[in-house]
Design a protein around this motif. Structure first.
Motif, mmCIF file in Angstrom:
data_model
loop_
_atom_site.group_PDB
_atom_site.id
_atom_site.type_symbol
_atom_site.label_atom_id
_atom_site.label_comp_id
_atom_site.label_asym_id
_atom_site.label_seq_id
_atom_site.Cartn_x
_atom_site.Cartn_y
_atom_site.Cartn_z
ATOM 1 N N GLY A 1 13.401 24.972 -4.812
ATOM 2 C CA GLY A 1 13.190 24.213 -3.587
ATOM 3 C C GLY A 1 13.756 22.808 -3.690
ATOM 4 N N THR A 2 13.798 22.121 -2.574
ATOM 5 C CA THR A 2 14.315 20.756 -2.533
ATOM 6 C C THR A 2 13.240 19.764 -2.940
ATOM 7 N N ARG A 3 13.609 18.827 -3.801
ATOM 8 C CA ARG A 3 12.662 17.803 -4.250
ATOM 9 C C ARG A 3 13.199 16.422 -3.863
ATOM 10 N N HIS A 4 12.258 15.552 -3.505
ATOM 11 C CA HIS A 4 12.589 14.172 -3.154
ATOM 12 C C HIS A 4 11.677 13.228 -3.928
ATOM 13 N N LEU A 5 12.249 12.150 -4.392
ATOM 14 C CA LEU A 5 11.487 11.097 -5.061
ATOM 15 C C LEU A 5 11.841 9.772 -4.394
ATOM 16 N N SER A 6 10.845 8.980 -4.098
ATOM 17 C CA SER A 6 11.098 7.663 -3.509
ATOM 18 C C SER A 6 10.166 6.634 -4.127
ATOM 19 N N VAL A 7 10.657 5.407 -4.244
ATOM 20 C CA VAL A 7 9.828 4.295 -4.701
ATOM 21 C C VAL A 7 10.016 3.143 -3.720
ATOM 22 N N ASP A 8 8.939 2.436 -3.458
ATOM 23 C CA ASP A 8 8.971 1.321 -2.511
ATOM 24 C C ASP A 8 8.169 0.167 -3.096
ATOM 25 N N TYR A 9 8.771 -1.030 -3.100
ATOM 26 C CA TYR A 9 8.106 -2.240 -3.579
ATOM 27 C C TYR A 9 7.912 -3.189 -2.399
ATOM 28 N N GLU A 10 6.716 -3.751 -2.297
ATOM 29 C CA GLU A 10 6.447 -4.765 -1.279
ATOM 30 C C GLU A 10 5.746 -5.963 -1.921
ATOM 31 N N ARG A 11 6.375 -7.116 -1.829
ATOM 32 C CA ARG A 11 5.740 -8.347 -2.337
ATOM 33 C C ARG A 11 4.983 -8.987 -1.190
ATOM 34 N N VAL A 12 3.676 -9.126 -1.381
ATOM 35 C CA VAL A 12 2.797 -9.602 -0.318
ATOM 36 C C VAL A 12 2.659 -11.118 -0.397
ATOM 37 N N VAL A 13 2.804 -11.764 0.737
ATOM 38 C CA VAL A 13 2.629 -13.217 0.848
ATOM 39 C C VAL A 13 1.568 -13.484 1.909
ATOM 40 N N SER A 14 0.560 -14.242 1.547
ATOM 41 C CA SER A 14 -0.485 -14.604 2.505
ATOM 42 C C SER A 14 -0.117 -15.920 3.169
ATOM 43 N N TYR A 15 -0.194 -15.932 4.482
ATOM 44 C CA TYR A 15 0.091 -17.153 5.221
ATOM 45 C C TYR A 15 -1.188 -17.901 5.596
ATOM 46 N N ASP A 16 -2.295 -17.402 5.068
ATOM 47 C CA ASP A 16 -3.589 -18.067 5.259
ATOM 48 C C ASP A 16 -3.867 -18.933 4.043
ATOM 49 N N PRO A 17 -3.991 -20.256 4.192
ATOM 50 C CA PRO A 17 -4.197 -21.119 3.027
ATOM 51 C C PRO A 17 -5.507 -20.856 2.295
#
Length: 301
Positions: A114-130
């Motif tokens: 069968g067909t296989r898929h691999l994915s990776v996702d990076y998200e750098r979170v920035v808070s705009y609330d002091p």
């Protein structure tokens, strides 16, 4: 004579007024002499702001999964021509407009099983609330994703509160259809995988009439259910979903983990055209966790 009597009084009044004005100019701003007049409720300039996140950049995602790991995730990659294999190993970068905030990569291969898929996702979170740190904001986003996936936060065993260990999805009304039968696949505890319940190793008819594969003697439903993962980064959860369609059967594994202010998502799925061969939950989960551990290790270097 009366007019001359008033002259000294007028002069004295003028002198007093002059002294008062001079005194007011020198002392009216308070003892600080800064001319500032702080008002109640206003924040002080010296107040401590929330801490920024540990990570200020993101890695190049297509180069963070080793070839050894990709060879395991995509069986048959080395059976391709050298050019095609190289293209598969390179992966396909995700479209992004700010590589300091979000990046990703995807690999795919059609093989005999069968067909296989691999994915990776990076998200750098920035808070705009002091008043909210980047880490805290990332934690909030992580918990929101876990909640959206119906992952029981704080229950790493995989047993939602009040759910029997042998059938971890039975206690969830969202996973029950008519007559109480489970309709949504996931975690090896669906109708399609009831062979894993109660350690029954015989093939069991599925909701579509296709017998499922016998359960592994080393795994049970609780081990494979959607759950939090205690041994991965700061926070982590795993989700497992199984779906069937006219074109075949599809199992999708998702792992989300948080390292400080970075959220990483690993997606690994397999499509099988032959509905008699359901992709193994244990196999796909194990491989997806291996990728996640490899990626998490880069944040501790």
């Amino acid at each position: 004579m009366q007019r001359k009597a008033y002259a000294p009084v007028a002069a004295l009044a003028a002198a007093v007024l002059t002294v008062g004005l001079a005194s007011g100019c020198s002392t009216g701003s308070g003892t600080t002499g800064t001319g500032e007049d702080p008002k109640s409720g206003e924040s002080s300039p010296s107040a401590t702001a929330a801490q920024p996140g540990k990570f200020q950049t993101l890695p190049e995602p297509c180069g963070k999964v080793s070839r050894k790991t990709l060879r395991t995730m995509l069986p048959g990659v080395d059976d391709q021509s050298d050019q095609d294999a190289e293209k598969t190993y390179d992966g396909q970068p995700a479209l992004t407009y700010d590589t300091d905030r979000r990046v990703g990569c995807r690999w795919s291969l059609e093989g005999p099983d069968g067909t296989r898929h691999l994915s990776v996702d990076y998200e750098r979170v920035v808070s705009y609330d002091p008043e909210v740190s980047d880490d805290d904001r990332a934690r909030q986003l992580y918990e929101a994703r876990a909640s959206a996936a119906d992952i029981p936060i704080g229950t790493p065993s995989g047993h939602p509160p009040g759910t029997p260990a042998g059938n971890p999805s039975a206690g969830s009304p969202k996973n029950q259809g008519k007559g109480g039968k489970t309709e949504k696949a996931g975690g090896g505890a669906s109708a399609q995988l009831t062979a894993e319940d109660d350690a029954d190793t015989s093939p069991t008819p599925t909701a579509t009439g296709v017998p499922s594969a016998p359960a592994s003697p080393t795994a049970n439903a609780a081990d494979l259910a959607p759950r939090t993962l205690d041994d991965l980064a700061d926070d982590a959860f795993l989700n497992d979903r199984l779906a069937t369609a006219d074109s075949g059967v599809h199992r999708d594994i998702t792992i989300v983990f948080r390292s400080s202010n970075v959220l990483v998502t690993v997606g690994y799925d397999q499509w099988a055209a032959d509905k008699r061969h359901i992709p193994s939950s244990e196999d796909l989960q194990s491989k997806a966790r291996g990728v996640a551990q490899e990626l998490a290790g880069h944040f501790s270097d």
